[in-house]
Design a protein around this motif. Structure first.
Motif, PDB file in Angstrom:
ATOM      1  N   VAL A 260       0.856  -1.187   0.000  1.00  0.00           N
ATOM      2  CA  VAL A 260       0.000   0.000   0.000  1.00  0.00           C
ATOM      3  C   VAL A 260       0.891   1.235   0.000  1.00  0.00           C
ATOM      4  O   VAL A 260       1.810   1.352   0.806  1.00  0.00           O
ATOM      5  N   GLY A 261       0.608   2.164  -0.919  1.00  0.00           N
ATOM      6  CA  GLY A 261       1.447   3.341  -1.078  1.00  0.00           C
ATOM      7  C   GLY A 261       0.970   4.540  -0.276  1.00  0.00           C
ATOM      8  O   GLY A 261       0.014   4.466   0.506  1.00  0.00           O
ATOM      9  N   GLU A 262       1.630   5.663  -0.490  1.00  0.00           N
ATOM     10  CA  GLU A 262       1.305   6.897   0.217  1.00  0.00           C
ATOM     11  C   GLU A 262       0.016   7.510  -0.333  1.00  0.00           C
ATOM     12  O   GLU A 262      -0.355   7.303  -1.490  1.00  0.00           O
ATOM     13  N   GLU A 263      -0.630   8.286   0.510  1.00  0.00           N
ATOM     14  CA  GLU A 263      -1.907   8.888   0.151  1.00  0.00           C
ATOM     15  C   GLU A 263      -1.754   9.977  -0.903  1.00  0.00           C
ATOM     16  O   GLU A 263      -0.752  10.695  -0.940  1.00  0.00           O
ATOM     17  N   VAL A 264      -2.771  10.070  -1.754  1.00  0.00           N
ATOM     18  CA  VAL A 264      -2.910  11.200  -2.674  1.00  0.00           C
ATOM     19  C   VAL A 264      -4.166  11.947  -2.241  1.00  0.00           C
ATOM     20  O   VAL A 264      -5.284  11.459  -2.407  1.00  0.00           O
ATOM     21  N   ASP A 265      -3.985  13.101  -1.654  1.00  0.00           N
ATOM     22  CA  ASP A 265      -5.099  13.874  -1.103  1.00  0.00           C
ATOM     23  C   ASP A 265      -5.855  14.566  -2.224  1.00  0.00           C
ATOM     24  O   ASP A 265      -5.323  15.421  -2.924  1.00  0.00           O
ATOM     25  N   CYS A 266      -7.115  14.174  -2.399  1.00  0.00           N
ATOM     26  CA  CYS A 266      -7.930  14.744  -3.473  1.00  0.00           C
ATOM     27  C   CYS A 266      -9.050  15.619  -2.935  1.00  0.00           C
ATOM     28  O   CYS A 266     -10.111  15.750  -3.556  1.00  0.00           O
ATOM     29  N   THR A 267      -8.832  16.203  -1.773  1.00  0.00           N
ATOM     30  CA  THR A 267      -9.830  17.113  -1.213  1.00  0.00           C
ATOM     31  C   THR A 267      -9.577  18.532  -1.742  1.00  0.00           C
ATOM     32  O   THR A 267      -8.484  18.853  -2.186  1.00  0.00           O
ATOM     33  N   GLY A 268     -10.604  19.351  -1.669  1.00  0.00           N
ATOM     34  CA  GLY A 268     -10.468  20.759  -2.046  1.00  0.00           C
ATOM     35  C   GLY A 268     -10.335  21.006  -3.535  1.00  0.00           C
ATOM     36  O   GLY A 268      -9.585  21.889  -3.961  1.00  0.00           O
ATOM     37  N   TRP A 269     -11.081  20.246  -4.340  1.00  0.00           N
ATOM     38  CA  TRP A 269     -11.009  20.427  -5.796  1.00  0.00           C
ATOM     39  C   TRP A 269     -11.675  21.730  -6.204  1.00  0.00           C
ATOM     40  O   TRP A 269     -12.767  22.076  -5.754  1.00  0.00           O
ATOM     41  N   ASP A 270     -11.008  22.458  -7.096  1.00  0.00           N
ATOM     42  CA  ASP A 270     -11.559  23.720  -7.584  1.00  0.00           C
ATOM     43  C   ASP A 270     -12.359  23.554  -8.857  1.00  0.00           C
ATOM     44  O   ASP A 270     -12.821  24.539  -9.443  1.00  0.00           O
ATOM     45  N   GLY A 271     -12.514  22.305  -9.321  1.00  0.00           N
ATOM     46  CA  GLY A 271     -13.294  22.044 -10.532  1.00  0.00           C
ATOM     47  C   GLY A 271     -12.500  22.145 -11.818  1.00  0.00           C
ATOM     48  O   GLY A 271     -13.030  21.872 -12.895  1.00  0.00           O
ATOM     49  N   GLY A 272     -11.224  22.504 -11.738  1.00  0.00           N
ATOM     50  CA  GLY A 272     -10.413  22.685 -12.937  1.00  0.00           C
ATOM     51  C   GLY A 272      -9.681  21.421 -13.346  1.00  0.00           C
ATOM     52  O   GLY A 272      -9.380  20.553 -12.538  1.00  0.00           O
ATOM     53  N   GLN A 273      -9.380  21.338 -14.651  1.00  0.00           N
ATOM     54  CA  GLN A 273      -8.670  20.186 -15.187  1.00  0.00           C
ATOM     55  C   GLN A 273      -7.212  20.150 -14.736  1.00  0.00           C
ATOM     56  O   GLN A 273      -6.605  19.081 -14.651  1.00  0.00           O
ATOM     57  N   GLU A 274      -6.672  21.313 -14.429  1.00  0.00           N
ATOM     58  CA  GLU A 274      -5.267  21.382 -14.015  1.00  0.00           C
ATOM     59  C   GLU A 274      -5.018  20.553 -12.768  1.00  0.00           C
ATOM     60  O   GLU A 274      -4.004  19.857 -12.657  1.00  0.00           O
ATOM     61  N   MET A 275      -5.958  20.598 -11.828  1.00  0.00           N
ATOM     62  CA  MET A 275      -5.798  19.825 -10.600  1.00  0.00           C
ATOM     63  C   MET A 275      -5.952  18.331 -10.873  1.00  0.00           C
ATOM     64  O   MET A 275      -5.276  17.501 -10.230  1.00  0.00           O
ATOM     65  N   VAL A 276      -6.795  18.001 -11.839  1.00  0.00           N
ATOM     66  CA  VAL A 276      -6.942  16.597 -12.226  1.00  0.00           C
ATOM     67  C   VAL A 276      -5.605  16.064 -12.733  1.00  0.00           C
ATOM     68  O   VAL A 276      -5.152  14.979 -12.345  1.00  0.00           O
ATOM     69  N   GLU A 277      -4.962  16.831 -13.616  1.00  0.00           N
ATOM     70  CA  GLU A 277      -3.675  16.410 -14.169  1.00  0.00           C
ATOM     71  C   GLU A 277      -2.596  16.336 -13.082  1.00  0.00           C
ATOM     72  O   GLU A 277      -1.760  15.427 -13.072  1.00  0.00           O
ATOM     73  N   GLN A 278      -2.628  17.288 -12.174  1.00  0.00           N
ATOM     74  CA  GLN A 278      -1.636  17.319 -11.101  1.00  0.00           C
ATOM     75  C   GLN A 278      -1.762  16.091 -10.213  1.00  0.00           C
ATOM     76  O   GLN A 278      -0.762  15.424  -9.899  1.00  0.00           O
ATOM     77  N   LYS A 279      -2.981  15.755  -9.791  1.00  0.00           N
ATOM     78  CA  LYS A 279      -3.198  14.607  -8.916  1.00  0.00           C
ATOM     79  C   LYS A 279      -2.966  13.290  -9.660  1.00  0.00           C
ATOM     80  O   LYS A 279      -2.501  12.310  -9.066  1.00  0.00           O
ATOM     81  N   HIS A 280      -3.278  13.292 -10.953  1.00  0.00           N
ATOM     82  CA  HIS A 280      -3.037  12.102 -11.762  1.00  0.00           C
ATOM     83  C   HIS A 280      -1.535  11.802 -11.833  1.00  0.00           C
ATOM     84  O   HIS A 280      -1.097  10.654 -11.682  1.00  0.00           O
ATOM     85  N   LYS A 281      -0.746  12.838 -12.050  1.00  0.00           N
ATOM     86  CA  LYS A 281       0.703  12.668 -12.093  1.00  0.00           C
ATOM     87  C   LYS A 281       1.248  12.231 -10.735  1.00  0.00           C
ATOM     88  O   LYS A 281       2.130  11.367 -10.637  1.00  0.00           O
ATOM     89  N   GLU A 282       0.727  12.838  -9.675  1.00  0.00           N
ATOM     90  CA  GLU A 282       1.162  12.463  -8.330  1.00  0.00           C
ATOM     91  C   GLU A 282       0.859  11.003  -8.053  1.00  0.00           C
ATOM     92  O   GLU A 282       1.673  10.275  -7.468  1.00  0.00           O
ATOM     93  N   TYR A 283      -0.316  10.552  -8.488  1.00  0.00           N
ATOM     94  CA  TYR A 283      -0.707   9.162  -8.300  1.00  0.00           C
ATOM     95  C   TYR A 283       0.258   8.231  -9.035  1.00  0.00           C
ATOM     96  O   TYR A 283       0.749   7.244  -8.472  1.00  0.00           O
ATOM     97  N   LEU A 284       0.544   8.545 -10.291  1.00  0.00           N
ATOM     98  CA  LEU A 284       1.444   7.710 -11.080  1.00  0.00           C
ATOM     99  C   LEU A 284       2.842   7.667 -10.464  1.00  0.00           C
ATOM    100  O   LEU A 284       3.478   6.607 -10.402  1.00  0.00           O
TER     101      LEU A 284
END
Length: 786
Positions: free
Chosen positions: A742-766
């Motif tokens: 089991v890996g480290e957490e990726v915190d996906c709280t506080g989304w502003d609705g923008g695609q930029e945050m989606v890409e940022q969290k996606h990269k962090e997850y990978l």
């Protein structure tokens, strides 16, 4: 003739007088003989025959002040201390004391050692702060030596006979004139604690590059009370920039472990590493160290005493969770230190600080302190590898001691599992150290899953029954082809065959008409699979359960995303069994596992749909998952007494990863997928990537990912392929070792609705998924995989 005295009697009385003068400097000894009127040897022996310790500090004594009758007058003497006297030669007469095991000549002027004094029974020798340029070859006679303190001399080399000291566990060689590493000593098989700093060969080692500590003005610090004082300096409580700090004011030139200047240099380095188990360095003030203040912390043990010699003394017990956390945090701290080429040199329980009653508190942990014996070393050199193996042995002792402190509660398989984990960890450390390996060979560590429901069964029986249930589970994935065969044969075969086909058809119909629902007890069947696949995992069950429960109390949702999917996800059942066993809330009885997800096509496969329901797996459509995370809506789970889950477990690779799964292949289909991250952001969930080593090794796969059939199957959202295991049969899976990390957490709280945050969290997850794979692939047997 009557007036002529016997010369031997005069000598005896002279020796007795000398002994009396000598013993008068020791409080304990002087109390024993004050009642005697005559200073005769006979009278003294009556009172001193049971004296075992002689402490004579600051008496200006020399080797000439020791009477020749010392061995016979004090036959049971075990320990002698001559701190800050004027000895220039280590007296050989001490070798004739039959029970003497410990001698200390700290801070004398010794330049030579008489061979007669180096004897077999000597276990603890302190010659710190003298003027020795060399040791005699006779030191090899001390085959029972366990502790040897030689810091602060002028040694240029060590005799080859020291290779005989195979029982030696601790040696201090700091602040000498050793121009090359003492390889013969570092190769001693039981050596665990070593100090080598401030020698010419260690002075050549460049300290690791870390951030420069800030310079702090003395006028900006308000000094308070003294917290403690030792040989290397005094620690004072102070205030700086509005916060409490500790200031260590270094003094002196030599300690038993090394030099204060070397300690300061090491502290400045390790305090800037950012390790949670090391005290943070705030800066330097005129050569004094300004660091974080630890209040309310205490050592878990006391330093060794005369009886234990090299082992700490413990007066407390610890809980299994506290012990586990201490071992893991200290191990991670040492691994980080070794990565930077820093040896602690004094890893003991009395140098590990914890808060009273600390368990799994949100901000609580332990601290590794006291770097007085620490030094920098060259990781690429042979002696550097020996140093790492030596400290690994010290860590082995620490693990064993902590495991003995754990109070195992009756019938608590958590506690028993953690103790077994520690015992296995300690054994592994010993095995690696024996081969002169370091922490990179034992860290990270893995837990071995132990069944709770079937622990009374013999292991071979668990394996047999477990493998049969695995076969049945695998068979459900082929229930439609099996049904087709029976229906076909039922049209033309005998009456008996038609009856069997009819019965199977009825069972199929019952399976399809029954509503799926969660069945927690069924998940216990997966515990039988632990031994079949040697199931291991990296996450501490207590810590993982605590993290999930803590988040749940704060209204948080967790998504456990597991890769790869595999052809038949046998590891999903292992995970559900793990959750049911280790992740159950003791108060409510609820499993913190939450709910799972399966492809909609599974709902049309008889028997498999029921099993997935029993495992709490519902539809994997986006809307259903979203309602499950935000509202706890999951039909198969809700039917179990109205339980509303808060967390999600799924295999996000889906059908695409089925066609990439075959023995020896590690492929994850996620790079172009954003759905899981977007779902987590919309639900304000926290995602934890997981990887399953061995998850693709159950079966060979006939169809590759780029075939026409695979493309058709993806369109249908069904994993249509042919697979096989033992003897080319699809119901006999191979038995790879399975490890879920089991890996480290990726915190996906506080989304502003923008695609930029989606890409940022996606990269962090990978990045965290790849890092997780790279971190554990070595210990899981896939060191060369990518």
């Amino acid at each position: 003739m009557d007036n002529i005295s016997n010369p031997s009697e005069k000598d005896d009385e002279a020796d007795s007088a000398t002994l009396l003068t000598l013993l008068s400097n020791d409080n304990e000894a002087s109390r024993l003989f004050t009642r005697f009127m005559s200073p005769s040897r006979r009278s003294l022996s009556l009172g001193l025959e049971n004296l075992i310790k002689l402490d004579l500090p600051n008496c200006k004594l020399t080797e000439k002040d020791l009477p020749s009758t010392l061995p016979t007058s004090l036959p049971n003497l075990k320990r002698m201390f001559f701190f800050k006297n004027a000895f220039k030669v280590y007296p050989g007469i001490l070798g004739r004391c039959p029970n003497l095991t410990m001698v200390s000549f700290k801070s004398n002027q010794i330049t030579a050692i008489e061979d007669e004094g180096m004897v077999e029974q000597l276990e603890w020798l302190i010659l710190t702060d003298n003027k020795l340029k060399q040791l005699p070859q006779s030191i090899g006679n001390c085959v029972n030596m366990r502790k040897l303190m030689l810091s602060g001399n002028e040694l240029t080399s060590l005799p080859y006979t020291m290779a005989n000291l195979t029982k030696l566990e601790l040696i201090r060689l700091a602040c000498n004139d050793l121009k090359s590493p003492p390889l013969s000593v570092l190769r001693l098989p039981n050596l665990k604690w070593v100090a080598l700093g401030s020698n010419p060969f260690t002075d050549k080692v460049k300290p690791p590059k870390v951030a420069e500590p800030r310079a702090i003005n003395r006028e900006d610090i308000q000094f308070g009370k003294v917290l403690g004082s030792g040989a290397s300096g005094t620690t004072v409580k102070a205030s700086w920039n509005g916060k409490d700090v500790a200031v260590k004011q270094y003094k002196g030139t030599i300690t038993s472990d090394g030099s204060p200047s070397n300690e300061l240099a090491v502290n400045l380095c390790v305090g800037m590493l950012g390790c949670e188990s090391l005290v943070k360095v705030e800066g330097v003030c005129d050569g004094d160290l300004v660091m974080g203040l630890l209040e309310g912390y205490e050592s878990i043990g006391g330093p060794p005493n005369f009886e234990t010699c090299t082992r700490d003394v413990y007066q407390r017990k610890v809980g299994a969770d506290q012990g586990e956390r201490m071992v893991n945090e200290v191990g991670e701290c040492l691994r980080m230190l070794h990565e930077k080429g820093v040896c602690h040199g004094d890893l003991y329980g009395h140098n590990v600080l914890v808060k009273e009653g600390v368990g799994l508190g949100e901000d609580e942990g332990c601290y590794v302190t006291d770097f007085g014996a620490a030094f920098f070393y060259d990781r690429e050199a042979e002696w550097g590898q020996l140093v790492e193996a030596i400290e690994l042995r010290a860590f082995q002792v620490f693990i064993s001691e902590v495991s003995e402190l754990i109070e195992v509660r009756e019938r608590d398989y958590y506690d028993s599992m953690i103790v077994e984990y520690m015992e296995d960890y300690a054994v592994k450390c010993g095995e690696v150290a024996e081969e002169w390996g370091g922490f990179d060979k034992v860290s990270p560590r893995l837990y071995v899953a132990k069944p709770a429901k079937f622990k009374s069964w013999p292991r071979f029986f668990r394996v047999i029954v477990g493998y049969i249930t695995v076969m049945i589970f695998t068979l459900t994935f082929m229930s439609i082809p099996v049904l087709a065969v029976f229906l076909y044969r039922g049209c033309w075969s005998s009456f008996t065959t038609r009856m069997v086909s009819t019965l199977i058809l009825v069972l199929y119909g019952a399976s399809m008409s029954t509503k799926t629902r969660e069945w927690p007890e069924f998940r216990d069947v997966g515990q039988l699979w632990y031994d079949v696949f040697n199931f291991r995992f990296n996450a501490s069950p207590r810590e993982l359960r605590f993290d999930v429960k803590r988040g749940q109390n704060k209204g948080m949702h967790f998504v456990m995303a597991m890769h790869p999917h595999g052809i038949v996800p046998i590891h999903a059942v292992l995970w559900s069994a793990f959750c049911n066993q280790y992740m159950t809330d003791f108060v409510t009885g609820d499993s913190l596992y939450g709910f799972g997800a399966a492809a909609d096509a599974v709902g049309y496969v008889p028997f498999l749909r029921n099993i997935m329901g029993w495992l709490s797996a519902g539809s994997a459509t986006y809307g259903v998952l979203k309602r499950g995370l935000t509202k706890g809506d999951c039909e198969c789970v809700n039917r179990n007494g109205g339980r509303r889950p808060a967390h999600l477990f799924l295999l996000p690779g889906g059908v695409a990863e089925v066609f990439e799964s075959t023995v020896g292949k590690h492929t994850v289909i996620f790079k172009e997928r954003r759905g899981l991250i977007k779902l987590s952001l919309e639900c304000g969930a926290t995602v934890r990537p997981c990887y399953v080593f061995g998850g693709t090794d159950f079966f060979h796969n006939l169809i590759s990912g780029d075939s026409v059939l695979s493309k058709v199957a993806r369109k249908m959202k069904m994993g249509l392929t042919y697979f096989w295991g033992w003897f080319g049969l699809p119901i006999l899976p191979f038995r790879p070792d399975v490890t879920i990390v089991v890996g480290e957490e990726v915190d996906c709280t506080g989304w502003d609705g923008g695609q930029e945050m989606v890409e940022q969290k996606h990269k962090e997850y990978l990045d965290k998924l790849v890092g997780l794979f790279d971190k554990y692939k070595g210990v899981c047997g896939y060191a060369w995989e990518e």
